[in-house]
Design an enzyme around this catalytic site. Structure first.
Site, short mmCIF file in Angstrom:
data_model
loop_
_atom_site.label_atom_id
_atom_site.label_comp_id
_atom_site.label_asym_id
_atom_site.label_seq_id
_atom_site.Cartn_x
_atom_site.Cartn_y
_atom_site.Cartn_z
N THR A 1 -16.42 6.34 -16.87
CA THR A 1 -15.34 7.32 -16.70
C THR A 1 -16.06 8.60 -16.26
O THR A 1 -17.21 8.82 -16.68
CB THR A 1 -14.54 7.59 -18.00
OG1 THR A 1 -15.41 8.19 -18.96
CG2 THR A 1 -13.94 6.31 -18.58
N HIS A 2 -15.43 9.39 -15.45
CA HIS A 2 -16.07 10.59 -14.85
C HIS A 2 -17.36 10.23 -14.12
O HIS A 2 -18.26 11.06 -14.01
CB HIS A 2 -16.40 11.65 -15.92
CG HIS A 2 -15.28 11.95 -16.86
ND1 HIS A 2 -14.42 13.00 -16.68
CD2 HIS A 2 -14.87 11.31 -17.98
CE1 HIS A 2 -13.53 13.01 -17.66
NE2 HIS A 2 -13.78 11.99 -18.47
N SER B 1 -28.55 1.01 11.74
CA SER B 1 -28.57 2.36 12.29
C SER B 1 -29.26 2.33 13.64
O SER B 1 -30.18 1.55 13.86
CB SER B 1 -29.33 3.28 11.33
OG SER B 1 -29.87 4.38 12.03
N LYS C 1 -32.11 0.78 7.79
CA LYS C 1 -30.76 0.95 7.26
C LYS C 1 -29.90 -0.30 7.35
O LYS C 1 -29.99 -1.07 8.30
CB LYS C 1 -30.01 2.07 8.02
CG LYS C 1 -30.57 3.44 7.84
CD LYS C 1 -30.31 4.07 6.47
CE LYS C 1 -28.86 4.24 6.15
NZ LYS C 1 -28.27 5.37 6.86
N ASN D 1 -25.85 -0.59 6.59
CA ASN D 1 -24.74 0.26 6.15
C ASN D 1 -23.46 -0.53 5.86
O ASN D 1 -23.10 -1.44 6.61
CB ASN D 1 -24.43 1.30 7.25
CG ASN D 1 -25.62 2.18 7.55
OD1 ASN D 1 -26.40 2.50 6.66
ND2 ASN D 1 -25.76 2.56 8.82
N GLU E 1 -16.52 1.49 4.48
CA GLU E 1 -16.30 2.89 4.84
C GLU E 1 -15.09 3.06 5.76
O GLU E 1 -14.31 3.99 5.64
CB GLU E 1 -17.54 3.46 5.52
CG GLU E 1 -18.74 3.58 4.60
CD GLU E 1 -20.00 3.89 5.38
OE1 GLU E 1 -20.16 5.03 5.82
OE2 GLU E 1 -20.81 2.96 5.57
N TYR F 1 22.40 10.33 13.64
CA TYR F 1 21.19 10.12 14.44
C TYR F 1 20.78 11.38 15.20
O TYR F 1 21.62 12.14 15.68
CB TYR F 1 21.43 8.97 15.45
CG TYR F 1 20.23 8.75 16.36
CD1 TYR F 1 19.18 7.93 15.97
CD2 TYR F 1 20.13 9.39 17.61
CE1 TYR F 1 18.07 7.75 16.78
CE2 TYR F 1 19.03 9.21 18.43
CZ TYR F 1 18.00 8.39 18.00
OH TYR F 1 16.91 8.22 18.81
N1 ARG Z 1 14.99 5.30 21.98
C1 ARG Z 1 15.77 5.85 20.92
C2 ARG Z 1 15.07 5.73 19.57
O1 ARG Z 1 14.15 5.00 19.47
C3 ARG Z 1 17.11 5.20 20.83
C4 ARG Z 1 18.16 5.87 21.61
C5 ARG Z 1 19.06 6.58 20.72
N2 ARG Z 1 20.30 6.98 21.29
C6 ARG Z 1 20.49 8.02 22.11
N3 ARG Z 1 21.68 8.29 22.48
N4 ARG Z 1 19.54 8.80 22.50
O2 ARG Z 1 15.43 6.36 18.62
#
Ligand code: ARG
Length: 464
Positions: free
Chosen positions: A158-159, A280, A286, A288, A293, A320
């Site tokens: 721990t730590h 390396s 080396k 690695n 990583e 939307y």
């Molecule tokens: N290409 C758009 C998207 O991926 C969809 C279109 C959405 N509708 C619009 N009227 N622009 O979100």
């Protein structure tokens, strides 16, 4: 004559400038969703016919047109270049080109806003399936290593300071538990997002008599997203999915960090086979641990994807908004990064050996059984706070004399507390320390065996 280049250009007097089209086109990225888009369109058009919105003949023409577009894309015959705006438009445009104006009937009762949400949910369903399979694979490797190193003693930290002796199996099984929760998290997120958004018809629903439940059933969803506004405007399912990816990456990254440390000359607890390490360009000696990583480094990408999505969404009013088009890049990136990292990590772990001798050599020269001494005194009736302080003094004296705890004589120990008897030497041995653990979930052989039996049963019965 109105410009007809875009399917939506009816009310426009001028065409979209090439600059604006280039800037706003998303096809370079969302073309990866062509299968989901066509699958969704076929389910939709079959429903349109079943609901008598189009005729069965029209449905068949549209369906076979869509199937042949699928072939065209798969064979590279249909170019999906930037002038196509997005994958939804490209497919619809091509459909009309191929089968004529009847192709225009496909879009009845739905919008692209619905399609994006649908395609993403279909895509994420596949991703959940794939990532869960990779998690199970990693869990199986961990179980195998835990079985092989059931009683290999290691210092627990721990730590980053030596704390108590534990079994390597207990340490590895801790990671197995984490990855199992990741497995659950992906499933849990799927159970919430596996709902159909299609038929929201942009935001308000449609006056056409569509049957959304039938489409949901056809596409394997557990019902529909009820509210049409919600169906098109949220991306919480994606954010939740990328959170699950981020948590998985965080677990992988911690494990990677540990392997990097354990492979250092200072620790020399683990060794990764040559095939999974690199040299390396300047220092010939080396070797690695680059794979570990890179996994650690790539976790940053996925956390970035999560921040990206949260930031895109945080200021958007319903429903939307075009900003949401920017969600595809982080979605694809988190899926492919998490997938690659899980995959390489399992393989690297198979090719990692742990050095039993190194661990045990270290443990015989330290003070990791100090807690056992304190608990020994508790069993002799001394309150824990007092036994803690007595043991602290024993440790201070051991440090001063540069000897491990087990090298004191009984007389020397009794100088710190009369309660100490001959039996103390049993508990100062790291192996006995582990064997003496009695609580549920501890690193005792009994409890670790229980975990191994449990995970063997769980993972054996799991198909994927
Ligand atoms: N290409 C758009 C998207 O991926 C969809 C279109 C959405 N509708 C619009 N009227 N622009 O979100």
């Amino acid at each position: 004559m109105p410009h007809r280049r875009h399917l939506w250009s009816g009310r426009f007097k001028e065409p979209l400038s090439e600059l604006a089209l280039k800037f706003s086109s998303s096809i370079d990225i969302d073309k990866a969703l062509y299968r989901e888009d066509i699958e969704g369109s076929i389910a939709h058009v079959e429903m349109l016919a079943a609901c008598r919105i189009i005729t069965p003949q029209e449905m068949r023409r549209i369906r076979s047109g869509l199937n042949s577009i699928l072939q065209e894309i798969e064979t590279g015959k249909l170019s999906l270049s930037w002038d196509k705006e997005d994958i939804h438009m490209a497919i619809e445009k091509r459909l009309i080109e191929k089968i004529g104006q009847v192709g225009g009937k496909l879009h009845s009762g739905r919008s692209r806003n619905d399609q994006v949400a649908l395609d993403e949910r279909l895509y994420l369903r596949g991703a959940v399936f794939e990532l869960r399979k990779l998690l199970v694979q990693l869990e199986r490797v961990l179980l195998y290593k835990a079985e092989r190193h059931f009683d290999t003693l290691i210092p627990g930290y721990t730590h980053m300071q030596r704390a108590q002796p534990i079994y390597l199996s207990q340490h590895l099984l801790a990671y197995l538990e984490m990855f199992e929760r990741d497995y659950d998290r992906f499933g849990d997120c799927l159970s919430r997002f596996n709902k159909l958004p299609l038929g929201a018809a942009a935001l308000a629903g449609t006056s056409l008599p569509i049957d959304r439940a039938a489409v949901a059933k056809k596409l394997g969803f557990d019902g529909i997203v009820t509210n049409s506004m919600d169906a098109v405007s949220d991306r919480d399912y994606l954010i939740e999915f990328v959170s699950a990816c981020s948590i998985t990456m965080m677990h992988l990254s911690r494990f990677a960090e540990e392997l990097v440390l354990w492979c250092s000359q200072e620790f020399s607890f683990a060794r990764i086979d040559d095939a999974y390490t690199t040299g390396s360009s300047i220092m010939p000696q080396k070797k690695n641990p680059d794979m570990a990583e890179l996994v650690r480094g790539k976790s940053g990408r996925v956390f970035g994807d999560l921040m990206n999505l949260l930031t895109i969404m945080k200021g958007l009013p319903l429903a939307y908004n075009r900003d949401m088009q920017e969600d595809k890049m982080p979605m694809f990136d988190s899926v492919s990064t998490t997938r690659q990292c899980l995959f390489i990590f399992s393989h690297m772990l198979v090719h990692t050996t742990f050095s039993r001798e190194r661990f045990e050599k270290e443990l015989n020269n330290d003070f990791t059984t100090a807690t056992d001494l304190a608990e020994y005194l508790v069993r002799k009736g001394i309150p824990f706070r007092e036994s803690h302080s007595i043991t602290g003094k024993v440790v201070a004296s051991a440090i001063e004399q540069q000897i491990p705890l087990g090298q004191f004589t009984l007389k020397e120990l009794q100088h710190f507390s009369k309660a100490i008897g001959e039996d103390v030497f049993e508990i100062l041995d790291p192996r006995r320390s582990v064997e003496h653990k009695a609580s549920a979930g501890s690193t005792s052989p009994h409890e670790v065996k229980k975990q191994i039996v449990h995970w063997s049963r769980v993972l054996k019965n799991r198909i994927r």
